[in-house]
Design a protein around this motif. Structure first.
Motif, mmCIF file in Angstrom:
data_model
loop_
_atom_site.group_PDB
_atom_site.id
_atom_site.type_symbol
_atom_site.label_atom_id
_atom_site.label_comp_id
_atom_site.label_asym_id
_atom_site.label_seq_id
_atom_site.Cartn_x
_atom_site.Cartn_y
_atom_site.Cartn_z
ATOM 1 N N THR A 34 76.982 27.935 65.724
ATOM 2 C CA THR A 34 77.557 26.585 65.814
ATOM 3 C C THR A 34 78.367 26.400 67.093
ATOM 4 O OG1 THR A 34 79.623 27.193 64.745
ATOM 5 C CG2 THR A 34 77.877 26.443 63.302
ATOM 6 N N ALA A 35 78.571 25.144 67.440
ATOM 7 C CA ALA A 35 79.519 24.776 68.487
ATOM 8 C C ALA A 35 80.215 23.520 67.987
ATOM 9 C CB ALA A 35 78.780 24.495 69.785
ATOM 10 N N THR A 36 81.429 23.271 68.470
ATOM 11 C CA THR A 36 82.083 22.025 68.058
ATOM 12 C C THR A 36 82.294 21.134 69.271
ATOM 13 O OG1 THR A 36 84.248 23.038 68.307
ATOM 14 C CG2 THR A 36 83.324 23.049 66.120
ATOM 15 N N VAL A 37 82.210 19.839 69.034
ATOM 16 C CA VAL A 37 82.477 18.877 70.105
ATOM 17 C C VAL A 37 83.415 17.814 69.552
ATOM 18 C CG1 VAL A 37 80.254 19.231 71.269
ATOM 19 C CG2 VAL A 37 80.434 17.468 69.515
ATOM 20 N N SER A 38 84.197 17.214 70.442
ATOM 21 C CA SER A 38 85.102 16.173 69.949
ATOM 22 C C SER A 38 84.438 14.801 70.011
ATOM 23 C CB SER A 38 86.405 16.182 70.740
ATOM 24 O OG SER A 38 86.114 16.113 72.103
ATOM 25 N N VAL A 55 71.593 20.513 63.961
ATOM 26 C CA VAL A 55 72.159 19.612 62.956
ATOM 27 C C VAL A 55 73.516 19.163 63.490
ATOM 28 C CG1 VAL A 55 72.882 19.437 60.534
ATOM 29 C CG2 VAL A 55 71.129 21.089 61.191
ATOM 30 N N VAL A 56 73.912 17.914 63.223
ATOM 31 C CA VAL A 56 75.279 17.481 63.526
ATOM 32 C C VAL A 56 75.974 17.141 62.219
ATOM 33 C CG1 VAL A 56 76.693 15.656 64.540
ATOM 34 C CG2 VAL A 56 74.804 16.609 65.836
ATOM 35 N N LYS A 57 77.218 17.593 62.096
ATOM 36 C CA LYS A 57 77.992 17.302 60.883
ATOM 37 C C LYS A 57 79.389 16.830 61.243
ATOM 38 C CE LYS A 57 75.781 21.080 58.447
ATOM 39 N NZ LYS A 57 75.956 22.208 57.533
ATOM 40 N N ILE A 58 79.871 15.890 60.483
ATOM 41 C CA ILE A 58 81.235 15.409 60.663
ATOM 42 C C ILE A 58 82.213 16.495 60.192
ATOM 43 C CG2 ILE A 58 81.382 14.327 58.350
ATOM 44 C CD1 ILE A 58 82.812 12.811 61.528
ATOM 45 N N GLY A 71 77.457 11.697 57.102
ATOM 46 C CA GLY A 71 78.012 12.631 58.074
ATOM 47 C C GLY A 71 77.183 13.869 58.338
ATOM 48 N N VAL A 72 75.876 13.840 58.000
ATOM 49 C CA VAL A 72 74.979 14.966 58.341
ATOM 50 C C VAL A 72 73.678 14.402 58.894
ATOM 51 C CG1 VAL A 72 73.688 16.976 57.488
ATOM 52 C CG2 VAL A 72 75.893 16.410 56.460
ATOM 53 N N LYS A 73 73.274 14.880 60.078
ATOM 54 C CA LYS A 73 71.956 14.501 60.616
ATOM 55 C C LYS A 73 71.242 15.784 61.013
ATOM 56 C CE LYS A 73 71.957 9.890 60.844
ATOM 57 N NZ LYS A 73 73.096 9.222 61.466
ATOM 58 N N VAL A 74 70.071 15.992 60.414
ATOM 59 C CA VAL A 74 69.341 17.244 60.680
ATOM 60 C C VAL A 74 68.192 17.018 61.660
ATOM 61 C CG1 VAL A 74 69.904 18.178 58.388
ATOM 62 C CG2 VAL A 74 67.730 16.993 58.737
ATOM 63 N N ASN A 75 67.704 18.148 62.186
ATOM 64 C CA ASN A 75 66.472 18.137 62.985
ATOM 65 C C ASN A 75 66.559 17.304 64.259
ATOM 66 O OD1 ASN A 75 63.984 19.261 63.257
ATOM 67 N ND2 ASN A 75 62.903 17.647 62.130
ATOM 68 N N LEU A 76 67.660 17.420 64.963
ATOM 69 C CA LEU A 76 67.841 16.681 66.215
ATOM 70 C C LEU A 76 67.280 17.538 67.352
ATOM 71 C CD1 LEU A 76 71.475 15.555 65.416
ATOM 72 C CD2 LEU A 76 69.370 14.210 65.150
ATOM 73 N N LEU A 104 80.526 19.205 64.208
ATOM 74 C CA LEU A 104 79.948 20.541 64.249
ATOM 75 C C LEU A 104 78.477 20.382 64.643
ATOM 76 C CD1 LEU A 104 81.063 23.342 63.330
ATOM 77 C CD2 LEU A 104 80.049 22.882 61.099
ATOM 78 N N VAL A 105 78.062 21.096 65.684
ATOM 79 C CA VAL A 105 76.650 21.088 66.073
ATOM 80 C C VAL A 105 76.140 22.480 65.745
ATOM 81 C CG1 VAL A 105 75.021 20.673 67.951
ATOM 82 C CG2 VAL A 105 77.254 19.554 67.989
ATOM 83 N N GLU A 106 75.072 22.575 64.935
ATOM 84 C CA GLU A 106 74.621 23.920 64.559
ATOM 85 C C GLU A 106 73.115 24.035 64.537
ATOM 86 O OE1 GLU A 106 76.532 24.562 60.739
ATOM 87 O OE2 GLU A 106 74.708 24.045 59.683
ATOM 88 N N GLU A 107 72.647 25.266 64.708
ATOM 89 C CA GLU A 107 71.205 25.501 64.703
ATOM 90 C C GLU A 107 70.655 25.273 63.298
ATOM 91 O OE1 GLU A 107 70.430 29.378 66.389
ATOM 92 O OE2 GLU A 107 71.028 28.694 68.395
ATOM 93 N N MET A 108 69.389 24.849 63.230
ATOM 94 C CA MET A 108 68.711 24.678 61.940
ATOM 95 C C MET A 108 68.355 26.055 61.376
ATOM 96 S SD MET A 108 67.966 21.366 61.179
ATOM 97 C CE MET A 108 66.456 21.357 60.224
ATOM 98 N N ALA A 109 68.537 26.193 60.077
ATOM 99 C CA ALA A 109 68.079 27.419 59.402
ATOM 100 C C ALA A 109 66.570 27.327 59.215
ATOM 101 C CB ALA A 109 68.761 27.536 58.045
#
Ligand code: ADP
Ligand code: MG
Length: 234
Positions: A34-38, A55-58, A71-76, A104-109
């Motif tokens: 994961t990485a976080t962005v503001s 994936v992006v999550k709030i 607050g969740v968008k997958v497969n970007l 939170l920006v994270e890789e897809m499982a």
């Protein structure tokens, strides 16, 4: 560990998703990178460290069920899609009024079966661990199995075998079979003798890994929530 100390220092009643995943990783449970962005500005930099799609999550102390709030968008698949997702979240009605810690920006499982692993602290029995199949199996059918901690490998095997939907794990109805060993390993890392729940019995009131995504070869905890006990002692 440090995550719990940090949360207590800030008088938080729960670990946020990132801290929860850090705690899981300390116990050897696989979590996505994961990485976080503001906001949208940090996206290019964040994606340098991650593999697409993501994936992006709030991240908000006010939002427990992120999907329900949009607050969740997958497969970007590109920086552009990630930025659009963040902008849409920031503007959505349920998120606009909340305190936002960031995104939170994270890789897809890898695709697989969604499992839930939970924990709670029973006033009489102490830490208990739970497993169930994800989605309607847990929410509608309440098809779950509980044990008092610490559990052994045999207990973990029995817990899975006990589920009414156990056949799903073996590849019923044209699905691919998933790695039961991977689930058993995570159950032990959470509920075993040296597991997270036993080691933090005085601090963790509730644990919820929902979901653990289990493929043919492994298992990744893509969402984690830990609620702390009120005192930090028994
Ligand atoms: P919440 O439970 O707060 O709504 P989650 O973090 O569990 O949010 O994400 C919602 C759903 O999105 C998950 O149940 C899962 O299906 C999917 N998902 C979330 N993160 C990932 C990921 N890293 N890889 C693949 N799917 C994911
Ligand atoms: Mg979840």
């Amino acid at each position: 560990m440090n995550e719990i100390v940090e949360a207590r220092k800030h008088n938080r009643a729960a670990l946020d998703e990132q801290a929860g995943k850090a705690l899981l990783a300390q116990y050897g449970v696989a979590v996505p990178k994961t990485a976080t962005v503001s906001g949208v500005d940090g996206v290019e930099q964040a994606l340098k460290t991650l593999k697409l799609p993501v994936v992006v999550k709030i991240m908000s102390p006010d939002i427990l069920h992120k999907s329900d709030a949009g607050g969740v968008k997958v497969n970007l698949k590109s920086a552009h899609e990630v930025k659009d997702a963040i902008a849409a979240m920031a503007a959505s009605p349920k998120i606009r009024g909340a305190r936002i810690d960031g995104y939170l920006v994270e890789e897809m499982a890898a695709p697989g079966q969604e499992i839930v692993i939970g924990g709670l602290r029973d006033p009489q029995f102490g830490p208990m661990v739970m497993v169930g199949l994800g989605g309607i199996f847990v929410e509608v059918l309440a098809d779950v199995s509980f044990r008092i901690c610490p559990i052994t490998r045999l207990d973990a095997q029995d817990m899975l075998a006990e589920l009414k939907g156990a056949a799903i794990l073996k590849g019923a109805r044209g699905r691919k079979p998933v790695s039961q060993e991977a689930i058993i390993d995570v159950l032990l890392k959470i509920g075993g003798e040296q597991g997270l729940l036993m080691q933090h019995a005085n601090d963790i009131k509730e644990a919820d890994i929902n979901p653990l995504i289990v493929s043919e070869s492994g298992a990744v905890a893509v969402d984690a929530r830990f609620i702390l006990t009120s005192g930090g002692e028994c």
